[in-house]
Design a protein around this motif. Structure first.
Motif, PDB file in Angstrom:
ATOM      1  N   LYS A 299      40.951  42.452  47.962  1.00  0.00           N
ATOM      2  CA  LYS A 299      39.634  42.970  47.622  1.00  0.00           C
ATOM      3  C   LYS A 299      39.750  44.270  46.847  1.00  0.00           C
ATOM      4  CE  LYS A 299      35.091  44.181  49.359  1.00  0.00           C
ATOM      5  NZ  LYS A 299      34.164  44.306  50.505  1.00  0.00           N
ATOM      6  N   ASN A 300      39.443  44.210  45.559  1.00  0.00           N
ATOM      7  CA  ASN A 300      39.513  45.377  44.683  1.00  0.00           C
ATOM      8  C   ASN A 300      38.166  45.719  44.062  1.00  0.00           C
ATOM      9  OD1 ASN A 300      42.349  45.791  44.910  1.00  0.00           O
ATOM     10  ND2 ASN A 300      42.686  44.041  43.563  1.00  0.00           N
ATOM     11  N   CYS A 301      37.188  44.822  44.189  1.00  0.00           N
ATOM     12  CA  CYS A 301      35.921  45.013  43.479  1.00  0.00           C
ATOM     13  C   CYS A 301      35.099  46.151  44.057  1.00  0.00           C
ATOM     14  CB  CYS A 301      35.112  43.718  43.489  1.00  0.00           C
ATOM     15  SG  CYS A 301      34.763  43.090  45.155  1.00  0.00           S
ATOM     16  N   GLN A 302      35.177  46.354  45.401  1.00  0.00           N
ATOM     17  CA  GLN A 302      34.403  47.407  46.063  1.00  0.00           C
ATOM     18  C   GLN A 302      35.218  47.946  47.241  1.00  0.00           C
ATOM     19  OE1 GLN A 302      30.829  44.886  46.660  1.00  0.00           O
ATOM     20  NE2 GLN A 302      29.672  46.509  45.625  1.00  0.00           N
ATOM     21  N   GLU A 303      34.599  48.862  47.956  1.00  0.00           N
ATOM     22  CA  GLU A 303      35.253  49.367  49.157  1.00  0.00           C
ATOM     23  C   GLU A 303      35.382  48.242  50.187  1.00  0.00           C
ATOM     24  OE1 GLU A 303      36.594  52.330  49.552  1.00  0.00           O
ATOM     25  OE2 GLU A 303      36.035  52.771  47.472  1.00  0.00           O
ATOM     26  N   PRO A 304      36.331  48.373  51.113  1.00  0.00           N
ATOM     27  CA  PRO A 304      36.599  47.273  52.060  1.00  0.00           C
ATOM     28  C   PRO A 304      35.377  46.734  52.796  1.00  0.00           C
ATOM     29  CG  PRO A 304      38.290  48.944  52.217  1.00  0.00           C
ATOM     30  CD  PRO A 304      37.252  49.492  51.272  1.00  0.00           C
ATOM     31  N   GLY A 307      29.694  45.132  49.899  1.00  0.00           N
ATOM     32  CA  GLY A 307      29.535  43.913  49.105  1.00  0.00           C
ATOM     33  C   GLY A 307      29.804  42.636  49.877  1.00  0.00           C
ATOM     34  N   GLU A 308      29.691  41.512  49.165  1.00  0.00           N
ATOM     35  CA  GLU A 308      29.870  40.197  49.786  1.00  0.00           C
ATOM     36  C   GLU A 308      31.330  39.774  49.870  1.00  0.00           C
ATOM     37  OE1 GLU A 308      27.456  37.115  48.159  1.00  0.00           O
ATOM     38  OE2 GLU A 308      25.712  38.411  47.847  1.00  0.00           O
ATOM     39  N   CYS A 309      32.167  40.333  49.022  1.00  0.00           N
ATOM     40  CA  CYS A 309      33.577  39.937  49.032  1.00  0.00           C
ATOM     41  C   CYS A 309      34.256  40.414  50.311  1.00  0.00           C
ATOM     42  CB  CYS A 309      34.299  40.506  47.812  1.00  0.00           C
ATOM     43  SG  CYS A 309      33.735  39.788  46.254  1.00  0.00           S
ATOM     44  N   GLN A 310      35.249  39.657  50.762  1.00  0.00           N
ATOM     45  CA  GLN A 310      35.967  39.947  52.001  1.00  0.00           C
ATOM     46  C   GLN A 310      37.461  40.016  51.723  1.00  0.00           C
ATOM     47  OE1 GLN A 310      34.471  36.376  53.830  1.00  0.00           O
ATOM     48  NE2 GLN A 310      32.967  37.496  55.069  1.00  0.00           N
ATOM     49  N   SER A 342      30.098  35.497  40.013  1.00  0.00           N
ATOM     50  CA  SER A 342      29.867  34.890  41.325  1.00  0.00           C
ATOM     51  C   SER A 342      31.059  35.079  42.259  1.00  0.00           C
ATOM     52  CB  SER A 342      29.556  33.406  41.170  1.00  0.00           C
ATOM     53  OG  SER A 342      30.674  32.730  40.620  1.00  0.00           O
ATOM     54  N   GLN A 343      30.827  34.783  43.524  1.00  0.00           N
ATOM     55  CA  GLN A 343      31.883  34.804  44.530  1.00  0.00           C
ATOM     56  C   GLN A 343      32.090  33.393  45.070  1.00  0.00           C
ATOM     57  OE1 GLN A 343      29.035  36.867  45.169  1.00  0.00           O
ATOM     58  NE2 GLN A 343      29.907  38.616  44.069  1.00  0.00           N
ATOM     59  N   PHE A 353      35.655  35.873  47.601  1.00  0.00           N
ATOM     60  CA  PHE A 353      36.291  36.754  46.630  1.00  0.00           C
ATOM     61  C   PHE A 353      35.649  36.537  45.268  1.00  0.00           C
ATOM     62  CE2 PHE A 353      38.537  32.794  46.069  1.00  0.00           C
ATOM     63  CZ  PHE A 353      38.864  32.739  44.721  1.00  0.00           C
ATOM     64  N   CYS A 354      35.868  37.493  44.355  1.00  0.00           N
ATOM     65  CA  CYS A 354      35.403  37.377  42.974  1.00  0.00           C
ATOM     66  C   CYS A 354      36.606  37.488  42.051  1.00  0.00           C
ATOM     67  CB  CYS A 354      34.351  38.442  42.659  1.00  0.00           C
ATOM     68  SG  CYS A 354      34.982  40.134  42.734  1.00  0.00           S
ATOM     69  N   ILE A 355      36.360  37.425  40.752  1.00  0.00           N
ATOM     70  CA  ILE A 355      37.473  37.446  39.793  1.00  0.00           C
ATOM     71  C   ILE A 355      38.261  38.749  39.880  1.00  0.00           C
ATOM     72  CG2 ILE A 355      38.013  37.484  37.324  1.00  0.00           C
ATOM     73  CD1 ILE A 355      35.863  35.457  36.849  1.00  0.00           C
ATOM     74  N   LEU A 356      37.589  39.858  40.197  1.00  0.00           N
ATOM     75  CA  LEU A 356      38.280  41.147  40.276  1.00  0.00           C
ATOM     76  C   LEU A 356      39.278  41.204  41.426  1.00  0.00           C
ATOM     77  CD1 LEU A 356      35.279  43.559  39.553  1.00  0.00           C
ATOM     78  CD2 LEU A 356      37.106  42.884  37.975  1.00  0.00           C
ATOM     79  N   ASP A 357      39.149  40.285  42.372  1.00  0.00           N
ATOM     80  CA  ASP A 357      40.028  40.293  43.538  1.00  0.00           C
ATOM     81  C   ASP A 357      41.262  39.437  43.370  1.00  0.00           C
ATOM     82  OD1 ASP A 357      38.078  41.858  44.773  1.00  0.00           O
ATOM     83  OD2 ASP A 357      37.043  40.120  45.603  1.00  0.00           O
ATOM     84  N   VAL A 358      41.413  38.775  42.236  1.00  0.00           N
ATOM     85  CA  VAL A 358      42.549  37.906  42.009  1.00  0.00           C
ATOM     86  C   VAL A 358      43.652  38.722  41.325  1.00  0.00           C
ATOM     87  CG1 VAL A 358      43.373  35.761  40.947  1.00  0.00           C
ATOM     88  CG2 VAL A 358      40.994  35.937  41.750  1.00  0.00           C
ATOM     89  N   CYS A 359      44.789  38.853  41.996  1.00  0.00           N
ATOM     90  CA  CYS A 359      45.868  39.683  41.490  1.00  0.00           C
ATOM     91  C   CYS A 359      47.106  38.830  41.222  1.00  0.00           C
ATOM     92  CB  CYS A 359      46.231  40.773  42.506  1.00  0.00           C
ATOM     93  SG  CYS A 359      44.849  41.862  42.904  1.00  0.00           S
ATOM     94  N   ILE A 360      47.700  39.047  40.079  1.00  0.00           N
ATOM     95  CA  ILE A 360      48.929  38.328  39.716  1.00  0.00           C
ATOM     96  C   ILE A 360      50.125  39.008  40.381  1.00  0.00           C
ATOM     97  CG2 ILE A 360      50.466  37.700  37.815  1.00  0.00           C
ATOM     98  CD1 ILE A 360      48.051  37.476  36.017  1.00  0.00           C
TER      99      ILE A 360
END
Length: 362
Positions: A299-304, A307-310, A342-343, A353-360
Motif C-alpha cells: 500500500k503506497n497510495c495513502q497512509e496505512p 482510503g479503501e486500499c488495504q 479503481s480498486q 489495492f490500486c495501480i499505485l500499490d503494485v510494485c515490481i
C-alpha cells in the motif's frame, strides 16, 4: 400513385430490403430464406457444402420472385390501374410484368440446370473442382470441407450473409449467393483497409473492422476480401498457417484489454520497487506458470489506515502481466474511463489495492 399504392410501395420496399439483407430482428422472426426453406436445405453442420449448394440456389429463386410479388400486391393496392387484367394495363406496367415473370423463369431454369447430375453444374461445384486432385473430383473436396467444418476448433465470424470460416485447410467466405473457397497452403493474405466505428449496436465502445485480401497462387482461384473485427485478428492469425502482411498505411488497434495492459505496465513501472529479501526464493507465477513472480502488492497510495486500499501480506506469487489481466477482468467493461482509478481485490487474499500499490520486484 394514389395513397394506398404509395403506402404499399414503401412497405414492400422495406420488406424487400429486409428480406434480401435481413437484420437480427428479421432473422429471429424466421423471415429468411434459410428459415423458410429449412426442411429442404437440411443441416449445415451435417453437410456444409451440400447445404450451401441448395441455399444459394434457393436464395436466388426467392429473391427473383420479389418483383412479381410487388406486381401482384399492386393489383390490390391500386385496382384503378387494372393490373389484374394484363391487356388493360399501361405499357409501363406490361413491361414490368414481363420482366417480373422473366426473372423467376430464368432463375428456375438455371436452378434446374445447376441441380442436374447431382449438382455437378453448380458454380460452387466448379469452384471446388479447382482444388481437387487429378484422380478425384469436387465431391472429395466437399467431403474434406464438411469434415473440417464439423470440428469445434474452427474460426468463424460474421453475419450469415458475410461469414468467414477458417478451418485447418480451408479459408471460406460465405455470401448471399455464393461461396469463396481457398486452400490455406496456397494463399497470401494482406490487410488492405481498416474502418473505425465509434459506436456499434451491441457495444458503446469504438470498434475497428479490418479488410483482408485473400489471394491464391492457384490462377483459377479468384481473390476475395474478408472483413472482421480487429479484436478477432489474433484468433484468426492463430488459425492461419500463412502470415498476414500488413499494408503500410493500416494500423491495427488492439483490444481494450490489451491497450489497458500496456497502460497498466507503464504506470506500474513508475511506482517504487520492492527489494526482495535475499533469503526469499521466487517461484513461477501461479497465473501463467511461465514467468517468475515479479510483483508485490504494497500500500503506497495513502497512509496505512486511510482510503479503501488495504495492506496485502501475500508473498510474491504473480507476474506483472497476469496481475494486469486480473485487474482488467474485475472492471466494469461498459465504463473503461474508471479503470485506472479503481480498486480491485488481491487475487489471493482479497485485500483491495490500486495501480499505485503494485510494485515490481528488483
Amino acid at each position: 400513385m394514389e395513397s394506398p399504392a404509395v403506402t404499399f410501395t414503401l412497405a414492400y420496399l422495406v420488406f424487400a430490403v429486409c428480406f434480401v439483407f435481413p437484420p437480427d430482428e428479421v432473422r429471429s422472426a424466421g423471415l429468411t430464406v434459410q428459415s423458410l426453406l429449412a426442411a429442404w436445405l437440411g443441416s449445415e453442420d451435417a453437410a456444409f457444402v451440400q447445404y450451401h449448394l441448395r441455399r444459394s440456389t434457393g436464395t436466388l429463386l426467392a429473391h427473383s420472385l420479389l418483383p412479381l410479388g410487388y406486381y401482384l400486391g399492386m393489383c390490390f393496392a391500386a385496382p384503378e390501374k387494372h393490373l389484374c387484367f394484363f391487356y388493360l394495363a399501361s405499357g409501363g406496367w406490361k413491361t414490368f410484368f414481363f420482366f417480373a415473370v422473366l426473372f423467376p423463369a430464368v432463375t428456375s431454369a438455371l436452378a434446374y440446370y445447376w441441380s442436374r447430375k447431382g449438382w455437378n453444374n453448380h458454380p460452387l461445384a466448379r469452384t471446388l473442382a479447382v482444388h481437387a486432385l487429378p484422380q478425384s473430383g469436387w465431391r472429395a473436396v466437399a467431403s474434406s470441407i464438411n469434415t473440417e467444418f464439423r470440428r469445434i476448433d474452427k474460426f468463424a465470424t460474421g453475419t450469415p450473409g458475410a461469414r468467414v470460416i477458417v478451418t485447418d485447410t480451408w479459408v471460406i467466405k460465405v455470401t448471399t449467393y455464393c461461396l469463396h473457397v481457398a486452400q490455406q497452403q496456397d494463399i497470401h493474405l494482406t490487410v488492405t483497409d481498416s474502418r473505425q466505428h465509434e459506436l456499434t449496436p451491441d457495444s458503446n465502445m469504438p470498434v475497428q473492422f479490418l479488410t483482408i485480401r485473400v489471394a491464391s497462387i492457384n490462377p483459377y482461384v479468384k481473390a476475395f476480401d474478408i472483413r472482421l473485427n480487429s479484436t478477432e485478428y489474433g484468433e484468426l492469425r492463430e488459425k492461419l498457417h500463412a502470415p498476414i502482411s500488413n499494408a503500410a498505411n493500416v494500423v491495427i488497434h488492439q483490444s481494450l484489454s490489451d491497450l489497458f495492459l500496456e497502460t497498466f505496465t507503464s504506470l506500474v513501472e513508475m511506482n517504487q520497487t520492492y527489494p526482495v529479501p535475499s533469503t526469499q526464493e521466487l517461484e513461477p507465477c501461479i497465473g501463467c506458470m511461465q514467468t517468475i513472480a515479479n510483483i508485490k502488492l504494497i500500500k503506497n497510495c495513502q497512509e496505512p489506515n486511510d482510503g479503501e486500499c488495504q495492506q496485502c501480506y501475500c508473498r510474491p506469487m504473480w507476474c506483472l502481466t497476469c496481475m494486469g489481466k486480473w485487474f482488467a477482468s474485475r472492471q466494469d467493461q461498459q465504463h473503461p474511463e474508471t479503470w485506472l482509478s479503481s480498486q480491485v481485490p488481491c487475487p489471493t487474499c482479497r485485500a483491495k489495492f490500486c495501480i499505485l500499490d503494485v510494485c515490481i520486484i528488483r
